[in-house]
Scaffold this motif. Structure first.
Motif, PDB file in Angstrom:
ATOM      1  N   ASP A  66     -40.086 106.661 -32.491  1.00  0.00           N
ATOM      2  CA  ASP A  66     -39.209 105.708 -33.190  1.00  0.00           C
ATOM      3  C   ASP A  66     -38.610 106.316 -34.456  1.00  0.00           C
ATOM      4  O   ASP A  66     -37.662 105.782 -35.015  1.00  0.00           O
ATOM      5  CB  ASP A  66     -39.976 104.421 -33.514  1.00  0.00           C
ATOM      6  CG  ASP A  66     -41.242 104.673 -34.311  1.00  0.00           C
ATOM      7  OD1 ASP A  66     -41.822 105.769 -34.189  1.00  0.00           O
ATOM      8  OD2 ASP A  66     -41.666 103.758 -35.045  1.00  0.00           O
ATOM      9  N   ALA A  67     -39.138 107.467 -34.907  1.00  0.00           N
ATOM     10  CA  ALA A  67     -38.604 108.131 -36.100  1.00  0.00           C
ATOM     11  C   ALA A  67     -37.318 108.913 -35.788  1.00  0.00           C
ATOM     12  O   ALA A  67     -36.584 109.273 -36.708  1.00  0.00           O
ATOM     13  CB  ALA A  67     -39.639 109.075 -36.690  1.00  0.00           C
ATOM     14  N   TYR A  68     -37.073 109.170 -34.517  1.00  0.00           N
ATOM     15  CA  TYR A  68     -35.849 109.886 -34.134  1.00  0.00           C
ATOM     16  C   TYR A  68     -34.647 108.999 -34.454  1.00  0.00           C
ATOM     17  O   TYR A  68     -34.545 107.873 -33.987  1.00  0.00           O
ATOM     18  CB  TYR A  68     -35.890 110.255 -32.653  1.00  0.00           C
ATOM     19  CG  TYR A  68     -34.597 110.819 -32.126  1.00  0.00           C
ATOM     20  CD1 TYR A  68     -34.137 112.052 -32.568  1.00  0.00           C
ATOM     21  CD2 TYR A  68     -33.836 110.108 -31.207  1.00  0.00           C
ATOM     22  CE1 TYR A  68     -32.942 112.564 -32.090  1.00  0.00           C
ATOM     23  CE2 TYR A  68     -32.644 110.623 -30.726  1.00  0.00           C
ATOM     24  CZ  TYR A  68     -32.203 111.852 -31.170  1.00  0.00           C
ATOM     25  OH  TYR A  68     -31.023 112.358 -30.698  1.00  0.00           O
ATOM     26  N   ARG A  69     -33.742 109.526 -35.284  1.00  0.00           N
ATOM     27  CA  ARG A  69     -32.605 108.730 -35.780  1.00  0.00           C
ATOM     28  C   ARG A  69     -31.322 108.945 -34.987  1.00  0.00           C
ATOM     29  O   ARG A  69     -30.324 108.283 -35.226  1.00  0.00           O
ATOM     30  CB  ARG A  69     -32.369 109.058 -37.257  1.00  0.00           C
ATOM     31  CG  ARG A  69     -33.537 108.676 -38.149  1.00  0.00           C
ATOM     32  CD  ARG A  69     -33.204 108.888 -39.608  1.00  0.00           C
ATOM     33  NE  ARG A  69     -32.761 110.246 -39.883  1.00  0.00           N
ATOM     34  CZ  ARG A  69     -33.455 111.148 -40.557  1.00  0.00           C
ATOM     35  NH1 ARG A  69     -34.633 110.844 -41.034  1.00  0.00           N
ATOM     36  NH2 ARG A  69     -32.971 112.345 -40.768  1.00  0.00           N
ATOM     37  N   GLY A  70     -31.311 109.899 -34.097  1.00  0.00           N
ATOM     38  CA  GLY A  70     -30.135 110.105 -33.258  1.00  0.00           C
ATOM     39  C   GLY A  70     -29.004 110.861 -33.928  1.00  0.00           C
ATOM     40  O   GLY A  70     -27.869 110.822 -33.454  1.00  0.00           O
ATOM     41  N   GLU A  71     -29.256 111.547 -35.028  1.00  0.00           N
ATOM     42  CA  GLU A  71     -28.211 112.297 -35.720  1.00  0.00           C
ATOM     43  C   GLU A  71     -27.790 113.536 -34.940  1.00  0.00           C
ATOM     44  O   GLU A  71     -26.685 114.043 -35.114  1.00  0.00           O
ATOM     45  CB  GLU A  71     -28.675 112.674 -37.128  1.00  0.00           C
ATOM     46  CG  GLU A  71     -28.880 111.468 -38.022  1.00  0.00           C
ATOM     47  CD  GLU A  71     -29.563 111.820 -39.342  1.00  0.00           C
ATOM     48  OE1 GLU A  71     -29.879 113.000 -39.571  1.00  0.00           O
ATOM     49  OE2 GLU A  71     -29.782 110.889 -40.125  1.00  0.00           O
ATOM     50  N   ALA A  72     -28.684 114.019 -34.113  1.00  0.00           N
ATOM     51  CA  ALA A  72     -28.388 115.158 -33.241  1.00  0.00           C
ATOM     52  C   ALA A  72     -28.884 114.784 -31.852  1.00  0.00           C
ATOM     53  O   ALA A  72     -29.620 113.816 -31.691  1.00  0.00           O
ATOM     54  CB  ALA A  72     -29.110 116.405 -33.738  1.00  0.00           C
ATOM     55  N   ARG A  73     -28.480 115.569 -30.865  1.00  0.00           N
ATOM     56  CA  ARG A  73     -29.011 115.315 -29.525  1.00  0.00           C
ATOM     57  C   ARG A  73     -30.522 115.420 -29.563  1.00  0.00           C
ATOM     58  O   ARG A  73     -31.081 116.208 -30.319  1.00  0.00           O
ATOM     59  CB  ARG A  73     -28.450 116.335 -28.545  1.00  0.00           C
ATOM     60  CG  ARG A  73     -27.025 116.053 -28.140  1.00  0.00           C
ATOM     61  CD  ARG A  73     -26.525 117.036 -27.129  1.00  0.00           C
ATOM     62  NE  ARG A  73     -27.319 117.013 -25.905  1.00  0.00           N
ATOM     63  CZ  ARG A  73     -27.051 117.766 -24.851  1.00  0.00           C
ATOM     64  NH1 ARG A  73     -26.029 118.602 -24.873  1.00  0.00           N
ATOM     65  NH2 ARG A  73     -27.806 117.708 -23.775  1.00  0.00           N
ATOM     66  N   PHE A  74     -31.168 114.651 -28.724  1.00  0.00           N
ATOM     67  CA  PHE A  74     -32.633 114.665 -28.688  1.00  0.00           C
ATOM     68  C   PHE A  74     -33.144 116.055 -28.327  1.00  0.00           C
ATOM     69  O   PHE A  74     -34.124 116.532 -28.893  1.00  0.00           O
ATOM     70  CB  PHE A  74     -33.155 113.609 -27.701  1.00  0.00           C
ATOM     71  CG  PHE A  74     -34.644 113.485 -27.719  1.00  0.00           C
ATOM     72  CD1 PHE A  74     -35.302 112.889 -28.790  1.00  0.00           C
ATOM     73  CD2 PHE A  74     -35.400 113.977 -26.666  1.00  0.00           C
ATOM     74  CE1 PHE A  74     -36.680 112.778 -28.809  1.00  0.00           C
ATOM     75  CE2 PHE A  74     -36.782 113.870 -26.679  1.00  0.00           C
ATOM     76  CZ  PHE A  74     -37.422 113.262 -27.758  1.00  0.00           C
ATOM     77  N   SER A  75     -32.469 116.716 -27.402  1.00  0.00           N
ATOM     78  CA  SER A  75     -32.899 118.064 -27.003  1.00  0.00           C
ATOM     79  C   SER A  75     -32.813 119.031 -28.189  1.00  0.00           C
ATOM     80  O   SER A  75     -33.679 119.896 -28.362  1.00  0.00           O
ATOM     81  CB  SER A  75     -32.059 118.573 -25.835  1.00  0.00           C
ATOM     82  OG  SER A  75     -30.682 118.536 -26.165  1.00  0.00           O
ATOM     83  N   THR A  76     -31.806 118.879 -29.020  1.00  0.00           N
ATOM     84  CA  THR A  76     -31.667 119.724 -30.215  1.00  0.00           C
ATOM     85  C   THR A  76     -32.793 119.411 -31.201  1.00  0.00           C
ATOM     86  O   THR A  76     -33.390 120.314 -31.790  1.00  0.00           O
ATOM     87  CB  THR A  76     -30.301 119.495 -30.890  1.00  0.00           C
ATOM     88  OG1 THR A  76     -29.274 119.742 -29.934  1.00  0.00           O
ATOM     89  CG2 THR A  76     -30.116 120.386 -32.098  1.00  0.00           C
ATOM     90  N   TYR A  77     -33.083 118.136 -31.346  1.00  0.00           N
ATOM     91  CA  TYR A  77     -34.170 117.684 -32.231  1.00  0.00           C
ATOM     92  C   TYR A  77     -35.507 118.287 -31.796  1.00  0.00           C
ATOM     93  O   TYR A  77     -36.250 118.838 -32.602  1.00  0.00           O
ATOM     94  CB  TYR A  77     -34.200 116.151 -32.194  1.00  0.00           C
ATOM     95  CG  TYR A  77     -35.346 115.497 -32.915  1.00  0.00           C
ATOM     96  CD1 TYR A  77     -35.399 115.455 -34.300  1.00  0.00           C
ATOM     97  CD2 TYR A  77     -36.363 114.886 -32.189  1.00  0.00           C
ATOM     98  CE1 TYR A  77     -36.438 114.821 -34.958  1.00  0.00           C
ATOM     99  CE2 TYR A  77     -37.401 114.246 -32.840  1.00  0.00           C
ATOM    100  CZ  TYR A  77     -37.439 114.224 -34.218  1.00  0.00           C
ATOM    101  OH  TYR A  77     -38.471 113.597 -34.864  1.00  0.00           O
ATOM    102  N   VAL A  78     -35.792 118.214 -30.499  1.00  0.00           N
ATOM    103  CA  VAL A  78     -37.044 118.762 -29.962  1.00  0.00           C
ATOM    104  C   VAL A  78     -37.053 120.280 -30.128  1.00  0.00           C
ATOM    105  O   VAL A  78     -38.053 120.871 -30.560  1.00  0.00           O
ATOM    106  CB  VAL A  78     -37.238 118.365 -28.484  1.00  0.00           C
ATOM    107  CG1 VAL A  78     -38.407 119.101 -27.860  1.00  0.00           C
ATOM    108  CG2 VAL A  78     -37.418 116.858 -28.360  1.00  0.00           C
ATOM    109  N   TRP A  79     -35.939 120.924 -29.792  1.00  0.00           N
ATOM    110  CA  TRP A  79     -35.839 122.385 -29.905  1.00  0.00           C
ATOM    111  C   TRP A  79     -36.166 122.839 -31.336  1.00  0.00           C
ATOM    112  O   TRP A  79     -36.952 123.750 -31.543  1.00  0.00           O
ATOM    113  CB  TRP A  79     -34.432 122.826 -29.502  1.00  0.00           C
ATOM    114  CG  TRP A  79     -34.195 124.311 -29.589  1.00  0.00           C
ATOM    115  CD1 TRP A  79     -33.780 125.012 -30.673  1.00  0.00           C
ATOM    116  CD2 TRP A  79     -34.384 125.262 -28.554  1.00  0.00           C
ATOM    117  NE1 TRP A  79     -33.681 126.343 -30.387  1.00  0.00           N
ATOM    118  CE2 TRP A  79     -34.059 126.521 -29.084  1.00  0.00           C
ATOM    119  CE3 TRP A  79     -34.800 125.177 -27.228  1.00  0.00           C
ATOM    120  CZ2 TRP A  79     -34.132 127.687 -28.321  1.00  0.00           C
ATOM    121  CZ3 TRP A  79     -34.868 126.340 -26.478  1.00  0.00           C
ATOM    122  CH2 TRP A  79     -34.533 127.574 -27.026  1.00  0.00           C
TER     123      TRP A  79
END
Length: 190
Positions: A66-79
């Motif tokens: 729920d902390a993921y804010r969507g400012e970047a693609r999720f795959s980029t966030y995980v990477w």
């Protein structure tokens, strides 16, 4: 699959994963995992650490989805999260190795080389202790042997039930000391 299709697929899977769909979470990560693995292997060069870093990062992301804010693609966030964790892990390991090397160097610098005279003296002292032990009663030898073996276990003899044993051990040590002094006196007289 086009980039737009991939983004839409990722957004749908992410929405399902955030609502508690574990299958969507794994569907989201499967293609990403295949790309993460070689990147982390290049950084860490240790397969056991690679798996640990990736899994611990993914579990942390999952638990805080729920902390993921969507400012970047999720795959980029995980990477980025996995990459940062890999470099952090590498840095910790390098610091740990450096500290271990420094400690080993410090120990080595404190340890003076044993000269042949010191080796002979150590051998003579060991022989003296063996002779002094052989002159003790078997019960004293057993107590002293047990105390030496238990010393690594760090079990203090402090309970009332062991008070008798402490006294007996003290007396056995005193008798050993007396025997060693007698034997040293005899050797000096000769």
């Amino acid at each position: 699959m086009s980039d737009l299709d991939e983004r839409e697929r990722e957004a749908r899977l992410l929405a399902r994963a955030q609502s508690g769909d574990d299958d969507a979470w794994w569907d989201l990560l499967e293609p990403l995992y295949k790309r993460l693995l070689p990147m982390v292997q290049k950084v860490l060069k240790n397969d056991a650490d690679v798996e640990d870093v990736i899994q611990s990062t993914l579990l942390e992301i999952y638990s805080k989805m729920d902390a993921y804010r969507g400012e970047a693609r999720f795959s980029t966030y995980v990477w980025q999260a996995v990459k940062m964790r890999a470099f952090s892990h590498l840095k910790e390991n390098l610091l740990h190795r450096k500290l271990l090397e420094q400690q080993a160097d410090a120990v080595d610098s404190c340890r003076a080389p044993i000269t042949p005279e010191q080796a002979l003296l150590n051998s003579e002292q060991a022989h003296l202790v063996d002779r002094a032990l052989s002159n003790l009663r078997p019960s004293d030898r057993d107590l002293l042997t047990e105390a030496v073996q238990d010393d690594g276990d760090a079990k203090p003899l402090r309970s009332p039930a062991t008070a008798k044993k402490r006294v007996a051990l003290h007396r056995a040590r005193q008798r050993l000391k007396d025997n060693m002094e007698k034997l040293e006196g005899k050797e000096e007289d000769q």
